[in-house]
Design an enzyme around this catalytic site. Structure first.
Site, PDB file in Angstrom:
ATOM      1  N   LYS A 185      19.456  29.321  -0.440  1.00 17.07           N
ATOM      2  CA  LYS A 185      18.098  29.179   0.107  1.00 17.07           C
ATOM      3  C   LYS A 185      17.860  30.011   1.371  1.00 17.07           C
ATOM      4  O   LYS A 185      17.579  31.190   1.284  1.00 17.07           O
ATOM      5  CB  LYS A 185      17.780  27.704   0.324  1.00 17.07           C
ATOM      6  CG  LYS A 185      18.017  26.914  -0.989  1.00 17.07           C
ATOM      7  CD  LYS A 185      17.150  25.732  -1.153  1.00 17.07           C
ATOM      8  CE  LYS A 185      17.573  24.887  -2.326  1.00 17.07           C
ATOM      9  NZ  LYS A 185      16.620  24.768  -3.382  1.00 17.07           N
ATOM     10  N   ASP A 190      28.028  20.928   0.297  1.00 16.65           N
ATOM     11  CA  ASP A 190      26.985  21.727  -0.346  1.00 16.65           C
ATOM     12  C   ASP A 190      25.817  21.796   0.631  1.00 16.65           C
ATOM     13  O   ASP A 190      24.995  20.875   0.713  1.00 16.65           O
ATOM     14  CB  ASP A 190      26.577  21.075  -1.671  1.00 16.65           C
ATOM     15  CG  ASP A 190      25.469  21.853  -2.363  1.00 16.65           C
ATOM     16  OD1 ASP A 190      24.896  22.770  -1.723  1.00 16.65           O
ATOM     17  OD2 ASP A 190      25.170  21.547  -3.519  1.00 16.65           O
ATOM     18  N   TYR A 199      22.520  16.769  -6.009  1.00 13.89           N
ATOM     19  CA  TYR A 199      22.410  17.839  -7.006  1.00 13.89           C
ATOM     20  C   TYR A 199      23.179  19.041  -6.490  1.00 13.89           C
ATOM     21  O   TYR A 199      23.060  19.412  -5.320  1.00 13.89           O
ATOM     22  CB  TYR A 199      20.936  18.198  -7.206  1.00 13.89           C
ATOM     23  CG  TYR A 199      20.695  19.366  -8.147  1.00 13.89           C
ATOM     24  CD1 TYR A 199      21.017  19.279  -9.502  1.00 13.89           C
ATOM     25  CD2 TYR A 199      20.136  20.560  -7.684  1.00 13.89           C
ATOM     26  CE1 TYR A 199      20.789  20.344 -10.370  1.00 13.89           C
ATOM     27  CE2 TYR A 199      19.896  21.632  -8.547  1.00 13.89           C
ATOM     28  CZ  TYR A 199      20.233  21.517  -9.889  1.00 13.89           C
ATOM     29  OH  TYR A 199      20.009  22.568 -10.752  1.00 13.89           O
TER      30      TYR A 199
HETATM   31  C1  LIG Z   1      21.984  21.026  -2.661  1.00 12.40           C
HETATM   32  C2  LIG Z   1      21.807  22.037  -3.729  1.00 12.40           C
HETATM   33  N1  LIG Z   1      22.881  22.644  -4.255  1.00 12.40           N
HETATM   34  C3  LIG Z   1      22.782  23.570  -5.212  1.00 12.40           C
HETATM   35  C4  LIG Z   1      21.556  23.932  -5.718  1.00 12.40           C
HETATM   36  C5  LIG Z   1      21.460  24.964  -6.785  1.00 12.40           C
HETATM   37  O1  LIG Z   1      20.918  26.115  -6.259  1.00 12.40           O
HETATM   38  P1  LIG Z   1      20.193  27.182  -7.241  1.00 12.40           P
HETATM   39  O2  LIG Z   1      18.920  26.556  -7.669  1.00 12.40           O
HETATM   40  O3  LIG Z   1      20.009  28.382  -6.340  1.00 12.40           O
HETATM   41  O4  LIG Z   1      21.121  27.446  -8.366  1.00 12.40           O
HETATM   42  C6  LIG Z   1      20.409  23.329  -5.213  1.00 12.40           C
HETATM   43  C7  LIG Z   1      19.080  23.699  -5.729  1.00 12.40           C
HETATM   44  O5  LIG Z   1      18.065  23.187  -5.357  1.00 12.40           O
HETATM   45  C8  LIG Z   1      20.533  22.358  -4.197  1.00 12.40           C
HETATM   46  O6  LIG Z   1      19.464  21.720  -3.703  1.00 12.40           O
END
Ligand SMILES: Cc1ncc(COP(=O)(O)O)c(C=O)c1O
Length: 416
Positions: free
Chosen positions: A251, A223, A128
């Site tokens: 995070k 990511d 994700y």
């Molecule tokens: C690996 C990863 N990338 C991107 C995101 C998106 O982050 P946000 O919820 O701050 O938009 C998340 C959200 O949980 C994530 O786990």
């Protein structure tokens, strides 16, 4: 909307009609509006590495708030946070702060497209990357063959620029590249997948992605919104010794507040406005309160933090294993540092990709979740999310959790 402002917060994924409503949190504990106490293993989806409301972070936030809630202008604190990040992520030679992980990955993809002058992105089924249109795409039955929009409202034409490969399967990446030679702008990956439970990269997978990206002239995007400052001070790239071209963080770098970042090689990042032609902006980007929370959190992290997280997370994993074995429930645990995945699966010895995740029993997880929450243990309300451990979790918390798990695994075994 549905009672929640982000879908996974609803307890639909664990077959419950209503989520709990949280009134406050402190350290490893959450309290709901009915005054129930829970040991928290969601940790604001991984952001709260120090547990909730660490007094040192709260102090820094209060001080920043007194200076002003936001200016929409540059501050020296943004530079300080960026320098702290770059110390541990030297691959992020230049970086930009944004307000969410979604913005970070979306912007990283835009920069990669601008740099390579190509349009397609390879992502992995089960990873994700936030909810930008181009990432809400999953693999069809023939991976690396179909790209299917995973949300209503995402147009097929947008989805067609995303190719989906299988996690831990370099051959599927090669197939995607072969299908679109000279068209791949980037390969984006969670270097430890944390959105399909916890799926670590198999030996050689990340190195293989680095090689394939180089060979086909694409950029490699890690990511690390979850893994950054979570699996080690330098994230997954330091842990596995593979350097991406662009990194996305979120995070932990906000210590619980809303900040994220993307950054990478200078030659790539200098394409971002105002240095270059890639437009990307944000009213609240680098908000001073979030920056203060980030600085104070990162200041409290050191190698010894990760040693402690490893020790306490191992204790949790071993306790869970013992409890599940005793109950007769067939459960697999996969852990990288303070990220732990629980898979109810009686066929496989390891889970390496989303196809294997899909063979896990959701009903068992729902029963387990329900039995745990009834015993004051708050697990992610979805079988596809990660259990996070924070530095605030004590040995006593783990012992209470394992005791609750012993009873809860028995509830699962009884029903099956
Ligand atoms: C690996 C990863 N990338 C991107 C995101 C998106 O982050 P946000 O919820 O701050 O938009 C998340 C959200 O949980 C994530 O786990």
């Amino acid at each position: 909307m549905g009672g929640v402002n982000s879908p996974v917060r609803s307890f639909k994924g664990v077959s419950r009609e209503y989520p709990i409503f949280i009134s406050r949190a402190k350290g490893s504990k959450l309290y709901d509006e009915d005054h129930n106490e829970y040991i928290d293993y969601v940790c604001s989806w991984g952001a709260s590495i120090l547990g909730s409301a660490d007094p040192r972070v709260v102090r820094a936030v209060k001080k920043a708030a007194e200076r002003g809630l936001g200016f929409g202008a540059a501050t020296k604190y943004e530079v300080e946070l960026a320098e702290m990040i770059r110390k541990h992520f030297p691959s992020m030679q230049l970086m930009r702060f944004v307000s969410s992980g979604t913005e970070a990955t979306m912007s990283a993809a835009r920069v990669a497209r601008a740099f390579t002058k190509r349009e397609k992105i390879i992502k992995f089924d089960g990873c994700y990357h936030g909810h930008a249109d181009g990432f809400l795409v999953r693999g069809g039955s023939g991976l690396a063959t179909f790209s299917i929009a995973d949300s209503a409202g995402v147009s097929e034409s947008v989805a067609s620029f995303t190719l989906v490969a299988r996690y831990n399967d370099l051959k599927s990446v090669e197939a995607a590249i072969e299908r679109s030679p000279n068209e791949i702008a980037a390969i984006i990956v969670e270097p430890v997948a944390g959105n399909m439970g916890v799926v670590p990269p198999v030996e050689g997978f990340l190195k293989g992605l680095r090689r394939l990206a180089d060979e086909c002239g694409a950029l490699l995007i890690f990511d690390e919104v979850i893994t950054g400052f979570r699996v080690s001070l330098g994230g997954a790239q330091a842990l596995f010794g593979v350097t991406p071209d662009i990194t996305c963080l979120g995070k932990v770098i906000g210590g619980g507040l809303n900040i994220a970042a993307y950054g990478g090689k200078e030659e790539v990042m200098k394409l971002v406005s105002p240095l270059g032609p890639v437009y990307q902006a944000g009213t609240l980007s680098g908000n001073p309160i979030a920056v203060a929370a980030g600085i104070s959190t990162l200041k409290l992290l050191s190698n010894s933090t990760y040693n402690r997280l490893e020790k306490i997370s191992r204790k949790l994993e071993e306790g869970f294993k013992g409890a599940s074995e005793e109950s007769g429930a067939r459960v697999l645990f996969q852990r990288v540092g303070s990220m732990l995945g629980i898979f109810f699966n009686d066929k496989l010895n390891a889970i390496r990709n989303y196809d294997e995740v899909a063979t896990c029993d959701r009903k068992s997880y729902s029963i387990f979740f329900g039995a745990m929450i009834d015993r004051g243990i708050y697990l992610p309300p979805s079988p596809f999310e990660t259990i996070f451990v924070s530095t605030a979790h004590s040995d006593r918390d783990i012992e209470r959790t394992v005791q609750a798990a012993a009873e809860s695994f028995r509830s699962v075994a009884k029903v099956l």
